[in-house]
Design a protein around this motif. Structure first.
Motif, short mmCIF file in Angstrom:
data_model
loop_
_atom_site.label_atom_id
_atom_site.label_comp_id
_atom_site.label_asym_id
_atom_site.label_seq_id
_atom_site.Cartn_x
_atom_site.Cartn_y
_atom_site.Cartn_z
N LEU A 102 20.47 -2.57 -28.93
CA LEU A 102 20.14 -2.78 -27.59
C LEU A 102 21.36 -3.11 -26.67
O LEU A 102 21.48 -2.54 -25.58
N TYR A 103 22.16 -3.95 -27.00
CA TYR A 103 23.23 -4.37 -26.26
C TYR A 103 24.27 -3.02 -26.22
O TYR A 103 24.73 -2.73 -25.15
N ARG A 104 24.55 -2.17 -27.10
CA ARG A 104 25.23 -1.00 -27.19
C ARG A 104 24.64 -0.04 -26.13
O ARG A 104 25.39 0.63 -25.52
N ASN A 105 23.46 0.38 -26.00
CA ASN A 105 22.71 1.06 -25.42
C ASN A 105 22.87 0.60 -23.80
O ASN A 105 23.01 1.61 -22.78
N LYS A 106 22.78 -0.88 -23.41
CA LYS A 106 23.14 -1.26 -22.28
C LYS A 106 24.64 -0.95 -21.82
O LYS A 106 24.79 -0.45 -20.68
N GLN A 107 25.54 -0.95 -22.79
CA GLN A 107 26.78 -0.63 -22.31
C GLN A 107 27.11 0.77 -22.13
O GLN A 107 27.94 1.09 -21.21
N ARG A 108 26.47 1.68 -22.73
CA ARG A 108 26.62 3.06 -22.68
C ARG A 108 25.86 3.62 -21.53
O ARG A 108 26.46 4.46 -20.59
N GLU A 109 24.70 3.17 -21.34
CA GLU A 109 23.92 3.94 -20.20
C GLU A 109 23.77 3.00 -18.97
O GLU A 109 23.19 3.34 -17.96
N GLY A 110 24.06 1.78 -19.00
CA GLY A 110 23.83 0.86 -18.20
C GLY A 110 22.77 -0.12 -17.92
O GLY A 110 21.86 0.38 -18.65
N ASP A 111 22.69 -1.26 -17.30
CA ASP A 111 21.54 -1.92 -16.96
C ASP A 111 20.82 -1.48 -15.79
O ASP A 111 21.10 -1.89 -14.77
N HIS A 112 19.83 -0.80 -15.99
CA HIS A 112 19.10 -0.07 -14.82
C HIS A 112 18.45 -1.08 -13.87
O HIS A 112 17.91 -1.84 -14.37
N SER A 113 18.84 -0.97 -12.47
CA SER A 113 18.38 -1.69 -11.48
C SER A 113 17.01 -1.04 -11.05
O SER A 113 16.83 0.19 -11.06
N PRO A 114 15.82 -1.94 -10.79
CA PRO A 114 14.79 -1.53 -10.46
C PRO A 114 14.83 -0.51 -9.03
O PRO A 114 15.68 -1.08 -8.05
N LEU A 115 14.01 0.28 -8.76
CA LEU A 115 14.09 1.17 -7.57
C LEU A 115 12.81 0.98 -7.10
O LEU A 115 11.52 1.02 -7.59
N VAL A 116 13.13 0.95 -5.54
CA VAL A 116 11.69 0.92 -4.86
C VAL A 116 11.56 2.38 -4.39
O VAL A 116 12.38 3.08 -3.73
N VAL A 117 10.41 2.92 -4.20
CA VAL A 117 9.99 4.23 -3.99
C VAL A 117 8.55 4.32 -3.31
O VAL A 117 7.93 3.43 -3.38
N GLN A 118 8.34 5.45 -2.58
CA GLN A 118 7.02 5.49 -2.11
C GLN A 118 6.09 6.09 -3.10
O GLN A 118 6.51 6.87 -3.70
N LYS A 119 4.95 5.32 -2.76
CA LYS A 119 3.76 5.96 -3.49
C LYS A 119 3.73 7.50 -3.38
O LYS A 119 3.82 7.96 -2.40
N HIS A 120 3.38 8.14 -4.35
CA HIS A 120 2.89 9.77 -4.31
C HIS A 120 4.00 10.50 -4.12
O HIS A 120 4.02 11.35 -3.51
N SER A 121 5.31 9.60 -4.23
CA SER A 121 6.43 10.50 -4.15
C SER A 121 6.83 11.37 -5.37
O SER A 121 6.30 11.25 -6.36
N PRO A 122 7.63 12.55 -5.20
CA PRO A 122 7.92 13.27 -6.45
C PRO A 122 8.96 12.75 -7.34
O PRO A 122 9.33 13.13 -8.22
N PHE A 123 9.21 11.36 -7.13
CA PHE A 123 10.46 10.87 -8.19
C PHE A 123 9.84 10.77 -9.33
O PHE A 123 8.78 10.26 -9.71
N SER A 124 10.64 11.05 -10.35
CA SER A 124 10.45 11.12 -11.74
C SER A 124 10.90 9.95 -12.35
O SER A 124 12.31 9.82 -12.31
N ASP B 175 0.92 -1.22 -0.07
CA ASP B 175 0.02 0.02 -0.13
C ASP B 175 0.98 1.13 0.07
O ASP B 175 0.38 2.45 -0.44
N THR B 176 2.21 1.08 0.37
CA THR B 176 2.83 2.32 0.41
C THR B 176 4.24 2.33 -0.62
O THR B 176 4.81 3.59 -0.76
N GLN B 177 4.44 1.51 -1.19
CA GLN B 177 5.66 1.38 -1.97
C GLN B 177 5.46 0.60 -3.18
O GLN B 177 4.46 -0.14 -3.53
N LYS B 178 6.23 1.13 -4.24
CA LYS B 178 6.23 0.70 -5.40
C LYS B 178 7.57 0.55 -6.25
O LYS B 178 8.52 1.04 -5.51
N VAL B 179 7.59 -0.35 -7.28
CA VAL B 179 9.02 -0.50 -7.86
C VAL B 179 8.65 0.03 -9.28
O VAL B 179 8.06 -0.13 -9.92
#
Length: 256
Positions: free
Chosen positions: A218-240, A180-184
């Protein structure tokens, strides 16, 4: 008796009367007619079963998207039926750190992440007469999208703009709830390859050959930008979500 109860009783009575009439009519038929009716019913059921079998053979059970086999046939059809001066882009999409999602939150949430991405990709394709768009799940966390272009007048800048639009629309608010409070918040990586109708016709629906260029990008993009890990954030947070990706999403109603 209330009005609702009276309505229910009336509906039941009508159903009983209808069945009685059908039974009476059936009993009055000749044996040959009865056999013919039975055969028609058997044929109808067999036809429904065959349709279900065909659907299951060409669609992914989890996401209900077309599968690899369907996409291969669809590309062949596009190459045969689309005007010679048309073209298409093929996008390859996979989830970043998908194993991490499964290991951390379990396979149920991993399946949910895949279904959310599938719905997002379905929202990208257009369902209009004469437009050959298709999205399919072709592997575990790998999706493929064919996007029909009306001509071949695309230079490198046009294709880069198109790629950034797809990347933004796919990754905009890609998330699932933990409680109820967190999302990925998670991200998909995207690769894209441009084809003329003639080039696709030459490749003949070979998925491995068709996706090779998009897979490399796709592989080059992952090499350049990184393979992003999922982030846990609070719901209704200002995270963009835009903080996770380089390109901001364009208006979903943009004409492509």
């Amino acid at each position: 008796m209330s009005e609702i109860e009276q309505t229910e009783v009336s509906n039941v009575a009508n159903d009983v009367a209808a069945h009685f009439v059908v039974d009476q009519l059936f009993n009055e038929l000749t044996l040959a007619d009865k056999v013919a009716l039975r055969q028609l019913e058997i044929n109808r059921r067999l036809s429904e079963q065959n349709e279900q079998i065909m659907h299951e053979a060409h669609h992914d059970e989890l996401t209900s998207l077309p599968n690899r086999r369907y996409m291969s046939a669809f590309i062949r059809r596009f190459a045969e039926e689309a005007p010679e001066d048309h073209s298409a882009v093929v996008l390859l999409v996979d989830l970043d750190k998908f194993k991490e999602v499964n290991d951390t939150w379990g396979h149920v949430k991993g399946d949910e992440a895949l279904k959310i991405l599938a719905r997002r990709l379905q929202g990208v394709v257009r369902h209009r007469e004469g437009v050959f768009d298709c999205v399919a799940r072709i592997g575990g966390d790998e999706f493929m999208l064919l996007f029909h272009l009306a001509d071949q007048d695309y230079d490198a800048g046009d294709l880069q703009e198109l790629f950034e639009m797809f990347q933004g629309r796919i990754n905009n608010q890609l998330e699932f709830d933990i409680d109820d409070t967190q999302k990925v918040v998670y991200q998909a990586s995207v690769g894209m390859q441009y084809f003329t109708v003639h080039q696709l016709r030459y490749l003949g629906g070979d998925i491995d050959e068709i996706k090779a260029g998009a897979d490399e990008q796709l592989y080059r993009n992952k090499q350049r930008e990184g393979d992003h890990s999922p982030l846990v954030v609070q719901k209704h947070s200002p995270f963009s979500v835009g903080a996770m990706i380089d390109s901001a999403p364009l208006d979903a109603s943009a004409d492509m």
